[in-house]
Motif scaffolding. Structure first.
Motif, PDB file in Angstrom:
ATOM      1  N   SER A 119       0.813   5.191   1.480  1.00 42.55           N
ATOM      2  CA  SER A 119       0.225   5.952   2.588  1.00 42.55           C
ATOM      3  C   SER A 119       0.377   7.444   2.342  1.00 42.55           C
ATOM      4  CB  SER A 119       0.945   5.621   3.900  1.00 42.55           C
ATOM      5  OG  SER A 119       0.787   4.281   4.235  1.00 42.55           O
ATOM      6  N   GLN A 170       5.114  -0.763   2.337  1.00 42.38           N
ATOM      7  CA  GLN A 170       4.428   0.473   1.972  1.00 42.38           C
ATOM      8  C   GLN A 170       5.422   1.475   1.423  1.00 42.38           C
ATOM      9  OE1 GLN A 170       2.870   2.982   5.049  1.00 42.38           O
ATOM     10  NE2 GLN A 170       4.790   3.025   6.184  1.00 42.38           N
ATOM     11  N   TYR A 176       0.815  -1.215   0.000  1.00 43.80           N
ATOM     12  CA  TYR A 176       0.000   0.000   0.000  1.00 43.80           C
ATOM     13  C   TYR A 176       0.848   1.263   0.000  1.00 43.80           C
ATOM     14  CZ  TYR A 176       0.689   0.129   5.141  1.00 43.80           C
ATOM     15  OH  TYR A 176       1.213   0.161   6.403  1.00 43.80           O
TER      16      TYR A 176
END
Length: 119
Positions: free
Chosen positions: A72, A106, A70
């Motif tokens: 952020s 991330q 992911y």
């Protein structure tokens, strides 16, 4: 002769800088194997979610908590990105240092230039 040597040296330096500036492009599933490196991760966004703190998460490879990677965006930086909710289902690339957070790889997005719509 010195002029030619300077031109050759400048060309080699420019080529070196160009190669160094280009980051590898990897799929989200390979992000974990590339921890600590600066790379471009490209894939289809599975989910975009914003929590109460204002932090936004752009998930790849599945929806939370089953995502493989992911991006952020901290609430303090959200105004730099505009509306990212429309990225779900689209192919996106994000660039930066891959870090591990809560067991998942991330990239922290601090600048709009780190994220690009591919499709």
């Amino acid at each position: 002769m010195r002029y030619i040597i300077n031109i050759i040296f400048a060309a080699i330096a420019l080529l070196f800088l160009t190669v160094v500036a280009q980051a590898d492009t990897i799929p989200p599933k390979d992000a974990l194997a590339n921890l600590g490196t600066t790379a471009t991760v490209e894939g289809v966004v599975s989910q975009v979610s914003t929590i109460k703190s204002g932090n936004t998460f752009i998930n790849f490879g599945g929806r939370h908590p089953n995502h493989s990677f992911y991006g952020s965006i901290f609430g303090s930086d959200a105004n730099k990105f505009g509306n990212v909710n429309g990225l779900e289902g689209k192919t996106v690339s994000i660039n930066g240092k891959i870090e591990l957070h809560k067991g998942k790889p991330q990239i922290i997005l601090r600048d709009r230039n780190q994220i690009k719509l591919v499709q």
